[in-house]
Design a protein around this motif. Structure first.
Motif, PDB file in Angstrom:
ATOM      1  N   ASN A  42       0.821  -1.219   0.000  1.00  0.00           N
ATOM      2  CA  ASN A  42       0.000   0.000   0.000  1.00  0.00           C
ATOM      3  C   ASN A  42       0.847   1.258   0.000  1.00  0.00           C
ATOM      4  OD1 ASN A  42      -3.004  -0.840   0.397  1.00  0.00           O
ATOM      5  ND2 ASN A  42      -1.793  -2.217   1.658  1.00  0.00           N
ATOM      6  N   GLU A  43       2.033   1.160  -0.596  1.00  0.00           N
ATOM      7  CA  GLU A  43       2.941   2.306  -0.637  1.00  0.00           C
ATOM      8  C   GLU A  43       2.239   3.514  -1.257  1.00  0.00           C
ATOM      9  OE1 GLU A  43       7.519   3.322  -1.916  1.00  0.00           O
ATOM     10  OE2 GLU A  43       6.594   1.502  -2.649  1.00  0.00           O
ATOM     11  N   GLY A  44       2.405   4.662  -0.614  1.00  0.00           N
ATOM     12  CA  GLY A  44       1.792   5.892  -1.103  1.00  0.00           C
ATOM     13  C   GLY A  44       0.387   6.128  -0.594  1.00  0.00           C
ATOM     14  N   THR A  45      -0.149   5.212   0.249  1.00  0.00           N
ATOM     15  CA  THR A  45      -1.516   5.344   0.743  1.00  0.00           C
ATOM     16  C   THR A  45      -1.621   6.060   2.074  1.00  0.00           C
ATOM     17  OG1 THR A  45      -1.600   3.025   0.023  1.00  0.00           O
ATOM     18  CG2 THR A  45      -3.641   4.008   0.631  1.00  0.00           C
ATOM     19  N   HIS A  46      -0.531   6.183   2.816  1.00  0.00           N
ATOM     20  CA  HIS A  46      -0.516   6.894   4.099  1.00  0.00           C
ATOM     21  C   HIS A  46      -1.513   6.283   5.082  1.00  0.00           C
ATOM     22  CE1 HIS A  46       0.506   9.809   0.852  1.00  0.00           C
ATOM     23  NE2 HIS A  46       1.597   9.861   1.568  1.00  0.00           N
ATOM     24  N   LEU A  47      -1.292   5.034   5.446  1.00  0.00           N
ATOM     25  CA  LEU A  47      -2.202   4.280   6.308  1.00  0.00           C
ATOM     26  C   LEU A  47      -2.079   4.670   7.780  1.00  0.00           C
ATOM     27  CD1 LEU A  47      -1.508   0.724   4.835  1.00  0.00           C
ATOM     28  CD2 LEU A  47      -3.574   2.084   4.475  1.00  0.00           C
ATOM     29  N   THR A  48      -3.198   4.637   8.493  1.00  0.00           N
ATOM     30  CA  THR A  48      -3.176   4.757   9.944  1.00  0.00           C
ATOM     31  C   THR A  48      -2.879   3.359  10.497  1.00  0.00           C
ATOM     32  OG1 THR A  48      -5.511   4.221  10.252  1.00  0.00           O
ATOM     33  CG2 THR A  48      -4.965   6.551   9.921  1.00  0.00           C
ATOM     34  N   THR A  49      -2.561   3.281  11.767  1.00  0.00           N
ATOM     35  CA  THR A  49      -2.308   1.978  12.388  1.00  0.00           C
ATOM     36  C   THR A  49      -3.557   1.113  12.329  1.00  0.00           C
ATOM     37  OG1 THR A  49      -0.710   3.021  13.865  1.00  0.00           O
ATOM     38  CG2 THR A  49      -1.467   0.830  14.478  1.00  0.00           C
ATOM     39  N   GLU A  50      -4.712   1.707  12.541  1.00  0.00           N
ATOM     40  CA  GLU A  50      -5.973   0.959  12.514  1.00  0.00           C
ATOM     41  C   GLU A  50      -6.279   0.443  11.099  1.00  0.00           C
ATOM     42  OE1 GLU A  50      -5.615   3.966  13.926  1.00  0.00           O
ATOM     43  OE2 GLU A  50      -5.869   3.490  16.044  1.00  0.00           O
ATOM     44  N   GLU A  51      -6.034   1.266  10.081  1.00  0.00           N
ATOM     45  CA  GLU A  51      -6.241   0.827   8.697  1.00  0.00           C
ATOM     46  C   GLU A  51      -5.293  -0.313   8.359  1.00  0.00           C
ATOM     47  OE1 GLU A  51      -7.676   5.081   6.705  1.00  0.00           O
ATOM     48  OE2 GLU A  51      -5.531   4.597   6.808  1.00  0.00           O
ATOM     49  N   LEU A  52      -4.060  -0.194   8.813  1.00  0.00           N
ATOM     50  CA  LEU A  52      -3.074  -1.241   8.593  1.00  0.00           C
ATOM     51  C   LEU A  52      -3.511  -2.532   9.282  1.00  0.00           C
ATOM     52  CD1 LEU A  52      -0.322  -2.051   7.455  1.00  0.00           C
ATOM     53  CD2 LEU A  52       0.730  -1.067   9.480  1.00  0.00           C
ATOM     54  N   TYR A  53      -3.987  -2.412  10.506  1.00  0.00           N
ATOM     55  CA  TYR A  53      -4.487  -3.567  11.254  1.00  0.00           C
ATOM     56  C   TYR A  53      -5.620  -4.264  10.484  1.00  0.00           C
ATOM     57  CZ  TYR A  53      -7.214  -6.108  14.762  1.00  0.00           C
ATOM     58  OH  TYR A  53      -7.935  -7.060  15.435  1.00  0.00           O
ATOM     59  N   ASP A  54      -6.586  -3.487   9.993  1.00  0.00           N
ATOM     60  CA  ASP A  54      -7.711  -4.063   9.244  1.00  0.00           C
ATOM     61  C   ASP A  54      -7.234  -4.827   8.011  1.00  0.00           C
ATOM     62  OD1 ASP A  54      -9.539  -3.050  11.070  1.00  0.00           O
ATOM     63  OD2 ASP A  54      -9.989  -1.257   9.877  1.00  0.00           O
ATOM     64  N   LEU A  55      -6.235  -4.292   7.318  1.00  0.00           N
ATOM     65  CA  LEU A  55      -5.704  -4.960   6.126  1.00  0.00           C
ATOM     66  C   LEU A  55      -4.917  -6.223   6.481  1.00  0.00           C
ATOM     67  CD1 LEU A  55      -4.455  -1.836   4.137  1.00  0.00           C
ATOM     68  CD2 LEU A  55      -6.399  -3.289   3.538  1.00  0.00           C
ATOM     69  N   VAL A  56      -4.086  -6.136   7.501  1.00  0.00           N
ATOM     70  CA  VAL A  56      -3.251  -7.271   7.900  1.00  0.00           C
ATOM     71  C   VAL A  56      -4.115  -8.397   8.462  1.00  0.00           C
ATOM     72  CG1 VAL A  56      -1.435  -8.054   9.484  1.00  0.00           C
ATOM     73  CG2 VAL A  56      -1.184  -5.889   8.291  1.00  0.00           C
ATOM     74  N   LYS A  57      -5.157  -8.047   9.192  1.00  0.00           N
ATOM     75  CA  LYS A  57      -6.043  -9.033   9.833  1.00  0.00           C
ATOM     76  C   LYS A  57      -6.692  -9.958   8.792  1.00  0.00           C
ATOM     77  CE  LYS A  57      -8.887  -9.609  13.773  1.00  0.00           C
ATOM     78  NZ  LYS A  57      -8.088 -10.659  14.381  1.00  0.00           N
ATOM     79  N   LYS A  58      -6.913  -9.468   7.595  1.00  0.00           N
ATOM     80  CA  LYS A  58      -7.511 -10.296   6.534  1.00  0.00           C
ATOM     81  C   LYS A  58      -6.584 -11.448   6.148  1.00  0.00           C
ATOM     82  CE  LYS A  58     -10.134  -6.490   4.570  1.00  0.00           C
ATOM     83  NZ  LYS A  58     -10.205  -5.505   3.477  1.00  0.00           N
ATOM     84  N   GLU A  59      -5.282 -11.202   6.171  1.00  0.00           N
ATOM     85  CA  GLU A  59      -4.313 -12.228   5.784  1.00  0.00           C
ATOM     86  C   GLU A  59      -3.725 -12.951   6.986  1.00  0.00           C
ATOM     87  OE1 GLU A  59      -1.377 -10.901   2.986  1.00  0.00           O
ATOM     88  OE2 GLU A  59      -2.865  -9.853   1.792  1.00  0.00           O
ATOM     89  N   CYS A  60      -3.818 -12.345   8.146  1.00  0.00           N
ATOM     90  CA  CYS A  60      -3.208 -12.888   9.363  1.00  0.00           C
ATOM     91  C   CYS A  60      -4.215 -12.699  10.507  1.00  0.00           C
ATOM     92  CB  CYS A  60      -1.896 -12.132   9.613  1.00  0.00           C
ATOM     93  SG  CYS A  60      -0.827 -12.798  10.859  1.00  0.00           S
ATOM     94  N   PRO A  61      -5.322 -13.491  10.506  1.00  0.00           N
ATOM     95  CA  PRO A  61      -6.433 -13.265  11.438  1.00  0.00           C
ATOM     96  C   PRO A  61      -6.065 -13.301  12.917  1.00  0.00           C
ATOM     97  CG  PRO A  61      -6.958 -15.019   9.872  1.00  0.00           C
ATOM     98  CD  PRO A  61      -5.547 -14.627   9.637  1.00  0.00           C
ATOM     99  N   GLU A  62      -4.977 -13.978  13.276  1.00  0.00           N
ATOM    100  CA  GLU A  62      -4.608 -14.108  14.684  1.00  0.00           C
ATOM    101  C   GLU A  62      -3.889 -12.880  15.250  1.00  0.00           C
ATOM    102  OE1 GLU A  62      -1.022 -15.256  12.396  1.00  0.00           O
ATOM    103  OE2 GLU A  62      -3.143 -15.697  12.164  1.00  0.00           O
ATOM    104  N   ILE A  63      -3.545 -11.929  14.391  1.00  0.00           N
ATOM    105  CA  ILE A  63      -2.785 -10.754  14.835  1.00  0.00           C
ATOM    106  C   ILE A  63      -3.656  -9.825  15.672  1.00  0.00           C
ATOM    107  CG2 ILE A  63      -3.204  -9.216  12.875  1.00  0.00           C
ATOM    108  CD1 ILE A  63      -0.070  -8.708  13.003  1.00  0.00           C
ATOM    109  N   GLY A  64      -3.047  -9.226  16.686  1.00  0.00           N
ATOM    110  CA  GLY A  64      -3.768  -8.295  17.547  1.00  0.00           C
ATOM    111  C   GLY A  64      -3.404  -6.850  17.233  1.00  0.00           C
ATOM    112  N   LEU A  65      -4.286  -5.952  17.590  1.00  0.00           N
ATOM    113  CA  LEU A  65      -4.060  -4.528  17.351  1.00  0.00           C
ATOM    114  C   LEU A  65      -2.817  -4.039  18.103  1.00  0.00           C
ATOM    115  CD1 LEU A  65      -4.990  -1.871  16.057  1.00  0.00           C
ATOM    116  CD2 LEU A  65      -6.539  -1.551  17.996  1.00  0.00           C
ATOM    117  N   ALA A  66      -2.601  -4.543  19.307  1.00  0.00           N
ATOM    118  CA  ALA A  66      -1.427  -4.133  20.091  1.00  0.00           C
ATOM    119  C   ALA A  66      -0.133  -4.522  19.375  1.00  0.00           C
ATOM    120  CB  ALA A  66      -1.469  -4.760  21.482  1.00  0.00           C
ATOM    121  N   THR A  67      -0.116  -5.672  18.733  1.00  0.00           N
ATOM    122  CA  THR A  67       1.063  -6.119  17.978  1.00  0.00           C
ATOM    123  C   THR A  67       1.342  -5.169  16.823  1.00  0.00           C
ATOM    124  OG1 THR A  67       0.657  -8.420  18.567  1.00  0.00           O
ATOM    125  CG2 THR A  67       2.054  -8.029  16.646  1.00  0.00           C
TER     126      THR A  67
END
Length: 150
Positions: A37-62
């Motif tokens: 997502n280079e050039g998209t300027h993601l927030t941590t929460e947006e990044l979490y939502d995207l990563v969670k789709k591919e890595c469902p076990e990941i936590g927001l704190a991580t």
């Protein structure tokens, strides 16, 4: 794109190793998503939502801890685009400081300025004030081309 992502991950793996960190599966997933997502300027929460789709076990704190680590290590930049959120972007190759941004006051669109027009000014400031500049951030506010046409 896959080769580029793999190449970047290998470089980051070595950088992390040199600095005493491991490229864990969670860090790998987060970095991979930032690169995708280079050039998209993601927030941590947006990044979490995207990563969670591919890595469902990941936590927001991580994700928060990893983003902080990557920022501390200079792998990503923290941006303040005056929208109340901290946003992040990958540090580009050969970039010795943040690039500039144009922010549309109408639609909120963010346009990256790749050229560094401030280098002569930086050199002058360093010389005049005997001050070593490590980084700078510059934002221009205005109305983008699309909004001007409305």
């Amino acid at each position: 794109m896959v080769d580029f992502i793999q190449e970047e991950l290998e470089k980051l793996k070595e950088d992390l190793k040199i600095k005493g960190y491991k490229l864990t599966p969670q860090r790998r997933a987060i970095i991979k998503m930032i690169i995708k997502n280079e050039g998209t300027h993601l927030t941590t929460e947006e990044l979490y939502d995207l990563v969670k789709k591919e890595c469902p076990e990941i936590g927001l704190a991580t994700v928060y801890r990893t983003v902080q680590l990557l920022d501390d290590l200079g792998v990503i930049y923290k941006l303040d685009l005056d929208d109340g959120c901290s946003r992040y972007e990958l540090v580009s190759k050969g970039e010795n400081h943040q690039h500039h941004h144009l922010i549309c006051s109408e639609c909120g669109k963010v346009i990256e300025v790749k050229d560094d027009f401030l280098e002569p000014l930086e050199n002058s400031i360093e010389k005049e004030y005997n001050f070593k500049i490590r980084n700078h951030s510059l934002k221009f506010y205005g109305i983008c081309d699309e909004c001007q046409k409305k």
